[in-house]
Design an enzyme around this catalytic site. Structure first.
Site, PDB file in Angstrom:
ATOM      1  N   LYS A  13      15.856  18.082  67.450  1.00  0.00           N
ATOM      2  CA  LYS A  13      15.360  17.477  66.197  1.00  0.00           C
ATOM      3  C   LYS A  13      16.104  18.175  64.980  1.00  0.00           C
ATOM      4  O   LYS A  13      16.555  17.396  64.238  1.00  0.00           O
ATOM      5  CB  LYS A  13      13.848  17.499  66.136  1.00  0.00           C
ATOM      6  N   ARG A  88       2.214  16.849  65.061  1.00  0.00           N
ATOM      7  CA  ARG A  88       2.384  17.265  66.577  1.00  0.00           C
ATOM      8  C   ARG A  88       1.028  17.078  67.126  1.00  0.00           C
ATOM      9  O   ARG A  88       0.987  17.403  68.619  1.00  0.00           O
ATOM     10  CB  ARG A  88       2.500  18.966  66.701  1.00  0.00           C
ATOM     11  N   ARG A 122      19.353  29.471  73.006  1.00  0.00           N
ATOM     12  CA  ARG A 122      19.355  29.188  71.696  1.00  0.00           C
ATOM     13  C   ARG A 122      19.472  30.424  70.726  1.00  0.00           C
ATOM     14  O   ARG A 122      18.963  31.353  71.328  1.00  0.00           O
ATOM     15  CB  ARG A 122      18.210  28.475  71.072  1.00  0.00           C
ATOM     16  N   ARG A 155      14.964  33.584  68.937  1.00  0.00           N
ATOM     17  CA  ARG A 155      13.675  33.334  68.395  1.00  0.00           C
ATOM     18  C   ARG A 155      12.720  34.068  69.455  1.00  0.00           C
ATOM     19  O   ARG A 155      12.748  33.685  70.448  1.00  0.00           O
ATOM     20  CB  ARG A 155      13.359  31.937  68.261  1.00  0.00           C
ATOM     21  N   ARG A 166       5.238  26.217  75.328  1.00  0.00           N
ATOM     22  CA  ARG A 166       5.403  25.110  74.428  1.00  0.00           C
ATOM     23  C   ARG A 166       5.461  23.942  75.076  1.00  0.00           C
ATOM     24  O   ARG A 166       5.063  22.941  74.423  1.00  0.00           O
ATOM     25  CB  ARG A 166       6.514  25.602  73.672  1.00  0.00           C
TER      26      ARG A 166
END
Ligand code: ADP
Ligand code: ZN
Length: 210
Positions: A13, A88, A122, A155, A166
């Protein structure tokens, strides 16, 4: 144009929203980025949300809604915006409808295997927020941001345990929004599994139909 980008963590996103916002001349409003900035600056909000975010749980609706509501009062939102990572939960979506009229919701579809692959590789710039990937979006120099020269980090919520949480939170709390926005005739699916260039092209084509 007022758009929501929705999809599981790692669906891309933020990566897709950045160039599209530049093209449309509208701000990219990412609740994750706003929270991370608050954590970095050690604000009261940052201190409240730090542990929640590291574990991959959701920040309570009241805090999140207040943050977005305030951000949407800034002048740069007059022409529209892309909301990335908000709403969310159904509660957040109901609140949003009280203060904003959305034109469309773009739903990025991607498999769980791909989510794990993407999140575990990531890397993120601590300074400007640009995202990278160790296999598919390498920076020119390992560990260093191409845009600002600062260090890249993993992260804290991209640890295997938090990634799993998550995904569970996504299916439990966020996925019901797909049906919610479908019923309002706002939902547009975009295949999020291709390369960044492909997904950007597909998203642009989809936005032209709105
Ligand atoms: P991703 O899409 O990769 O999961 P984000 O950067 O959008 O990550 O969000 C990171 C974290 O910030 C979430 O896991 C959650 O803890 C918190 N967060 C972001 N947006 C919201 C929201 N709308 N409601 C509650 N918590 C949120
Ligand atoms: Zn940077």
């Amino acid at each position: 144009m007022k758009l929501i980008f929705i999809g599981p963590p790692g669906a891309g996103k933020g990566t897709i929203a950045t160039p599209i916002c530049e093209k449309l001349g509208i701000p990219h409003i990412s609740t994750g980025d706003l929270f991370r900035k608050a954590i970095k600056n050690k604000t009261t909000l940052g201190q409240k949300v730090q542990v929640i975010i590291e574990l991959g749980d959701l920040v309570p609706d009241a805090l999140t809604v207040a943050l977005v509501k305030e951000r949407l009062q800034d002048d740069d939102t007059n022409k529209g915006y892309i909301l990335d990572g908000f709403p969310r939960t159904i509660g957040q979506a109901d609140s949003l409808s009280d203060f904003s009229k959305i034109d469309a919701v773009i739903n990025f579809t991607i498999s769980d295997e791909q989510v794990v692959e993407r999140l575990s590789g990531r890397r993120l710039c601590t300074n400007c927020g640009t995202g990278y990937h160790t296999e598919t979006m390498k920076p020119q120099q390992e560990g260093i941001c191409d845009k600002c020269g600062k260090q890249l980090i993993i992260r804290p919520d991209d640890s295997p345990v938090s990634i799993k949480n998550r995904l569970e939170v996504y299916y439990d709390q966020t996925e019901p929004l797909i049906e919610y926005y479908k019923n309002k005739n706002l939902l547009k699916d975009v295949d999020g599994s291709g390369t960044v260039a492909e997904v950007i092209a597909n998203t642009k084509a989809m936005i032209e139909t709105i």
